[in-house]
Scaffold this motif. Structure first.
Motif, PDB file in Angstrom:
ATOM      1  N   ARG A   2     -81.867  -0.641  35.080  1.00  0.00           N
ATOM      2  CA  ARG A   2     -82.899  -1.576  35.526  1.00  0.00           C
ATOM      3  C   ARG A   2     -82.463  -2.237  36.827  1.00  0.00           C
ATOM      4  O   ARG A   2     -81.444  -2.924  36.876  1.00  0.00           O
ATOM      5  N   ILE A   3     -83.250  -2.023  37.859  1.00  0.00           N
ATOM      6  CA  ILE A   3     -82.931  -2.536  39.185  1.00  0.00           C
ATOM      7  C   ILE A   3     -84.028  -3.497  39.631  1.00  0.00           C
ATOM      8  O   ILE A   3     -85.218  -3.216  39.467  1.00  0.00           O
ATOM      9  N   VAL A   4     -83.617  -4.635  40.176  1.00  0.00           N
ATOM     10  CA  VAL A   4     -84.539  -5.532  40.860  1.00  0.00           C
ATOM     11  C   VAL A   4     -84.362  -5.300  42.353  1.00  0.00           C
ATOM     12  O   VAL A   4     -83.253  -5.442  42.887  1.00  0.00           O
ATOM     13  N   LEU A   5     -85.429  -4.892  43.018  1.00  0.00           N
ATOM     14  CA  LEU A   5     -85.403  -4.699  44.465  1.00  0.00           C
ATOM     15  C   LEU A   5     -86.108  -5.877  45.113  1.00  0.00           C
ATOM     16  O   LEU A   5     -87.338  -5.995  45.046  1.00  0.00           O
ATOM     17  N   GLY A   6     -85.331  -6.766  45.706  1.00  0.00           N
ATOM     18  CA  GLY A   6     -85.891  -7.911  46.410  1.00  0.00           C
ATOM     19  C   GLY A   6     -86.169  -7.544  47.853  1.00  0.00           C
ATOM     20  O   GLY A   6     -85.366  -6.854  48.496  1.00  0.00           O
ATOM     21  N   VAL A   7     -87.307  -7.983  48.374  1.00  0.00           N
ATOM     22  CA  VAL A   7     -87.690  -7.659  49.743  1.00  0.00           C
ATOM     23  C   VAL A   7     -88.061  -8.958  50.452  1.00  0.00           C
ATOM     24  O   VAL A   7     -88.991  -9.653  50.037  1.00  0.00           O
ATOM     25  N   ALA A   8     -87.316  -9.286  51.501  1.00  0.00           N
ATOM     26  CA  ALA A   8     -87.591 -10.498  52.271  1.00  0.00           C
ATOM     27  C   ALA A   8     -88.489 -10.165  53.451  1.00  0.00           C
ATOM     28  O   ALA A   8     -88.731  -8.995  53.769  1.00  0.00           O
ATOM     29  N   GLY A   9     -88.979 -11.198  54.121  1.00  0.00           N
ATOM     30  CA  GLY A   9     -90.010 -11.041  55.136  1.00  0.00           C
ATOM     31  C   GLY A   9     -89.502 -10.677  56.506  1.00  0.00           C
ATOM     32  O   GLY A   9     -89.488 -11.515  57.413  1.00  0.00           O
ATOM     33  N   GLY A  10     -89.096  -9.428  56.682  1.00  0.00           N
ATOM     34  CA  GLY A  10     -88.690  -8.921  57.988  1.00  0.00           C
ATOM     35  C   GLY A  10     -89.382  -7.599  58.268  1.00  0.00           C
ATOM     36  O   GLY A  10     -89.877  -6.926  57.356  1.00  0.00           O
ATOM     37  N   ILE A  11     -89.373  -7.203  59.532  1.00  0.00           N
ATOM     38  CA  ILE A  11     -90.044  -5.963  59.921  1.00  0.00           C
ATOM     39  C   ILE A  11     -89.451  -4.762  59.206  1.00  0.00           C
ATOM     40  O   ILE A  11     -90.122  -3.755  58.965  1.00  0.00           O
ATOM     41  N   ALA A  12     -88.175  -4.860  58.803  1.00  0.00           N
ATOM     42  CA  ALA A  12     -87.510  -3.746  58.119  1.00  0.00           C
ATOM     43  C   ALA A  12     -87.992  -3.574  56.680  1.00  0.00           C
ATOM     44  O   ALA A  12     -87.535  -2.658  55.987  1.00  0.00           O
ATOM     45  N   GLU A  25     -87.067   8.069  41.896  1.00  0.00           N
ATOM     46  CA  GLU A  25     -86.894   9.511  41.737  1.00  0.00           C
ATOM     47  C   GLU A  25     -85.579   9.855  41.045  1.00  0.00           C
ATOM     48  O   GLU A  25     -85.420  10.966  40.542  1.00  0.00           O
ATOM     49  N   SER A  26     -84.638   8.908  41.031  1.00  0.00           N
ATOM     50  CA  SER A  26     -83.376   9.110  40.318  1.00  0.00           C
ATOM     51  C   SER A  26     -83.460   8.616  38.880  1.00  0.00           C
ATOM     52  O   SER A  26     -82.450   8.614  38.167  1.00  0.00           O
ATOM     53  N   GLY A  27     -84.650   8.178  38.475  1.00  0.00           N
ATOM     54  CA  GLY A  27     -84.858   7.788  37.088  1.00  0.00           C
ATOM     55  C   GLY A  27     -84.631   6.330  36.778  1.00  0.00           C
ATOM     56  O   GLY A  27     -84.647   5.935  35.603  1.00  0.00           O
ATOM     57  N   HIS A  28     -84.431   5.492  37.789  1.00  0.00           N
ATOM     58  CA  HIS A  28     -84.207   4.072  37.548  1.00  0.00           C
ATOM     59  C   HIS A  28     -85.530   3.332  37.355  1.00  0.00           C
ATOM     60  O   HIS A  28     -86.561   3.702  37.922  1.00  0.00           O
ATOM     61  N   ASP A  29     -85.476   2.277  36.573  1.00  0.00           N
ATOM     62  CA  ASP A  29     -86.624   1.406  36.313  1.00  0.00           C
ATOM     63  C   ASP A  29     -86.545   0.260  37.311  1.00  0.00           C
ATOM     64  O   ASP A  29     -85.648  -0.592  37.212  1.00  0.00           O
ATOM     65  N   GLU A  74     -81.843  -9.359  32.670  1.00  0.00           N
ATOM     66  CA  GLU A  74     -81.951  -7.995  32.170  1.00  0.00           C
ATOM     67  C   GLU A  74     -81.554  -6.945  33.196  1.00  0.00           C
ATOM     68  O   GLU A  74     -81.396  -5.771  32.842  1.00  0.00           O
ATOM     69  N   ALA A  75     -81.366  -7.329  34.445  1.00  0.00           N
ATOM     70  CA  ALA A  75     -81.097  -6.345  35.500  1.00  0.00           C
ATOM     71  C   ALA A  75     -79.669  -5.813  35.423  1.00  0.00           C
ATOM     72  O   ALA A  75     -78.727  -6.540  35.087  1.00  0.00           O
ATOM     73  N   ASP A  76     -79.524  -4.533  35.756  1.00  0.00           N
ATOM     74  CA  ASP A  76     -78.200  -3.928  35.914  1.00  0.00           C
ATOM     75  C   ASP A  76     -77.719  -4.038  37.357  1.00  0.00           C
ATOM     76  O   ASP A  76     -76.528  -3.924  37.636  1.00  0.00           O
ATOM     77  N   LEU A  77     -78.662  -4.253  38.258  1.00  0.00           N
ATOM     78  CA  LEU A  77     -78.339  -4.363  39.677  1.00  0.00           C
ATOM     79  C   LEU A  77     -79.485  -5.077  40.376  1.00  0.00           C
ATOM     80  O   LEU A  77     -80.651  -4.824  40.085  1.00  0.00           O
ATOM     81  N   ALA A 107     -79.139 -13.882  37.694  1.00  0.00           N
ATOM     82  CA  ALA A 107     -78.550 -12.545  37.633  1.00  0.00           C
ATOM     83  C   ALA A 107     -77.067 -12.624  37.291  1.00  0.00           C
ATOM     84  O   ALA A 107     -76.315 -13.391  37.896  1.00  0.00           O
ATOM     85  N   THR A 108     -76.653 -11.824  36.325  1.00  0.00           N
ATOM     86  CA  THR A 108     -75.236 -11.729  35.962  1.00  0.00           C
ATOM     87  C   THR A 108     -74.666 -10.352  36.329  1.00  0.00           C
ATOM     88  O   THR A 108     -73.496 -10.082  36.073  1.00  0.00           O
ATOM     89  N   CYS A 109     -75.486  -9.499  36.926  1.00  0.00           N
ATOM     90  CA  CYS A 109     -75.082  -8.152  37.346  1.00  0.00           C
ATOM     91  C   CYS A 109     -74.649  -8.192  38.816  1.00  0.00           C
ATOM     92  O   CYS A 109     -74.753  -9.231  39.469  1.00  0.00           O
ATOM     93  N   PRO A 110     -74.152  -7.075  39.353  1.00  0.00           N
ATOM     94  CA  PRO A 110     -73.856  -7.033  40.792  1.00  0.00           C
ATOM     95  C   PRO A 110     -75.095  -7.337  41.627  1.00  0.00           C
ATOM     96  O   PRO A 110     -76.193  -6.883  41.311  1.00  0.00           O
ATOM     97  N   VAL A 111     -74.897  -8.113  42.688  1.00  0.00           N
ATOM     98  CA  VAL A 111     -75.978  -8.457  43.615  1.00  0.00           C
ATOM     99  C   VAL A 111     -75.571  -7.993  45.006  1.00  0.00           C
ATOM    100  O   VAL A 111     -74.487  -8.333  45.492  1.00  0.00           O
ATOM    101  N   VAL A 112     -76.437  -7.227  45.645  1.00  0.00           N
ATOM    102  CA  VAL A 112     -76.163  -6.662  46.964  1.00  0.00           C
ATOM    103  C   VAL A 112     -77.203  -7.168  47.953  1.00  0.00           C
ATOM    104  O   VAL A 112     -78.411  -7.070  47.697  1.00  0.00           O
ATOM    105  N   PHE A 113     -76.739  -7.698  49.064  1.00  0.00           N
ATOM    106  CA  PHE A 113     -77.616  -8.115  50.150  1.00  0.00           C
ATOM    107  C   PHE A 113     -77.446  -7.138  51.316  1.00  0.00           C
ATOM    108  O   PHE A 113     -76.322  -6.850  51.731  1.00  0.00           O
ATOM    109  N   ALA A 114     -78.551  -6.632  51.833  1.00  0.00           N
ATOM    110  CA  ALA A 114     -78.536  -5.773  53.018  1.00  0.00           C
ATOM    111  C   ALA A 114     -79.251  -6.521  54.137  1.00  0.00           C
ATOM    112  O   ALA A 114     -80.479  -6.426  54.271  1.00  0.00           O
ATOM    113  N   PRO A 115     -78.519  -7.311  54.922  1.00  0.00           N
ATOM    114  CA  PRO A 115     -79.159  -8.144  55.950  1.00  0.00           C
ATOM    115  C   PRO A 115     -79.802  -7.317  57.061  1.00  0.00           C
ATOM    116  O   PRO A 115     -79.346  -6.223  57.397  1.00  0.00           O
TER     117      PRO A 115
END
Length: 396
Positions: A2-12, A25-29, A74-77, A107-115
């Motif tokens: 289970r992945i939470v994909l957070g998206v902030a307000g940038g052109i990217a 496509e890799s089977g993640h929720d 509930e998130a794994d990432l 969140a108690t799982c790994p948290v990754v920020f991609a600035p």
């Protein structure tokens, strides 16, 4: 997973659509949690269509399920891509004024920020302080790429490509360890194979693909290290979260390694330098039948591992590689001693099968002999076991 994909307000934000597709496509929720600003760039309908799940940005949607608590629990990432300067600031100060920042607090799982932001914003002291604080709390921050930004601007602050972010985060979901055990360490990794020109067309080289070195750099980054990678003639995308320097010749590799090793706590020499180079490089293409084609005089290249071994400080750990075809343990032990290295990774390259392959089998030795052995596994698994060995040695 289970992945939470957070998206902030940038052109990217548009790149996050491709990242979402890679996860699904890799089977993640995947549950997408955009900020209100992000919805100005990519609409709610797009996220719902790609994820197959409802999308909300505020804490008042679907109140009965208490999303602002349950998503993080509930998130794994959790992955934030892109993470804007504003989002980094709100996360660092513990704000909980929308669904995404509330999720980060639970969140108690790994948290990754991609600035992703303009160079001036990334380099501003406030942003740097926020990034440092988030890292101190155990979050992983992927260093932005350098390249074209919004408009005509070019510089550091570009969101890494979705494939790079996916590879970085995918490895987190397959770890056997917990935490960021290399956090605070400065790591230098070399990868690939050098080339020495004969003429403008031809060169002497080797078959190293750089895959093991790239896997080592990627693993170190996901374990929290500050990673620099020197890549010799490797054509694939470098791992996300590392600073990459491209080189071609052995002398270029030597110069970059000597320079970058001065600031490193751990140096891993996984590149394969060519041992010899032509004594003379022809300025024009050598034609068949020329007298010069009958003999190619070679001179020895510098021994990079020996030079780093001589100059490194007592607090720097040096890991080198030995690619052998026969009597590997004896040759590796001899090389370990002569280069004044701390660890050596031995792999059997008989028949050349390991080159370009996605798998490897290695034995890791120190001055006392073998300390770890890895039967044929993916190069990512091999990389993590090498770092396990390094981390255990540093903890002594």
């Amino acid at each position: 997973m289970r992945i939470v994909l957070g998206v902030a307000g940038g052109i990217a934000a548009f790149k996050a659509c491709s990242l979402l597709r890679l996860y699904t496509e890799s089977g993640h929720d995947v549950t997408v949690v955009p900020t209100e600003a992000a919805l100005n760039f990519v609409g709610k309908a797009t996220w719902e269509a790609l994820s197959g799940r409802p999308v909300a940005s505020d804490v008042f949607t679907d109140v009965s399920s208490v999303q602002h608590v349950q998503l993080g629990r509930e998130a794994d990432l959790v992955v934030i891509a892109p993470a804007t300067a504003d989002l980094l600031a709100r996360a660092a100060t513990g704000r909980a004024d929308d669904l995404l920042t509330s999720t980060l607090l639970t969140a108690t799982c790994p948290v990754v920020f991609a600035p992703a932001m303009h160079t001036e914003m990334w380099e501003h002291p406030a942003t740097r302080a926020n990034v440092d604080l988030l890292r101190e709390r155990g979050n992983l921050i992927i260093e932005p790429a350098t390249g074209r930004l919004t408009g005509a601007d070019t510089g550091k602050g570009r969101l890494p490509e979705p494939e790079q972010i996916y590879a970085f985060t995918h490895s987190l979901l397959n770890k056997t360890w917990s935490g960021t055990d290399l956090a605070g360490l400065k790591v230098l990794v070399t990868a690939g194979g050098t080339r020495e020109g004969i003429d403008p067309v031809r060169f002497i080289g080797n078959r190293s693909s750089g895959k093991q070195g790239f896997a080592l750099a990627a693993a170190a980054a996901t374990r929290g290290a500050d990673v620099s990678l020197i890549a010799a003639n490797v054509e694939t995308l470098p791992p996300a979260g590392v600073i990459t320097h491209a080189v071609e010749t052995t002398e270029e590799l030597r110069a970059a390694t000597v320079r970058e090793s001065d600031r490193a706590d751990v140096v891993v020499l996984a590149a394969a330098p060519v041992d010899f180079r032509p004594a003379r490089v022809s300025a024009t293409k050598i034609k068949r039948g020329d007298d010069t084609t009958s003999t190619l005089s070679l001179v020895a290249n510098p021994d990079i591992a020996a030079e780093i071994g001589r100059k490194k400080g007592e607090d720097t750990l040096l890991v080198i590689f030995a690619a052998e075809t026969d009597d590997g343990l004896r040759h590796a032990a001899k090389k370990l001693e002569s280069k004044k290295a701390d660890l050596i990774v031995l792999n059997d390259v008989s028949g050349g099968a390991v080159f370009g392959s996605s798998s490897n089998a290695v034995t890791i030795l120190d001055s006392s002999g073998p300390v770890a052995s890895v039967s044929e596994s993916t190069k990512e698994v091999v990389a993590d076991i090498i770092w396990d060995t390094v981390a255990a040695r540093l903890a002594r």
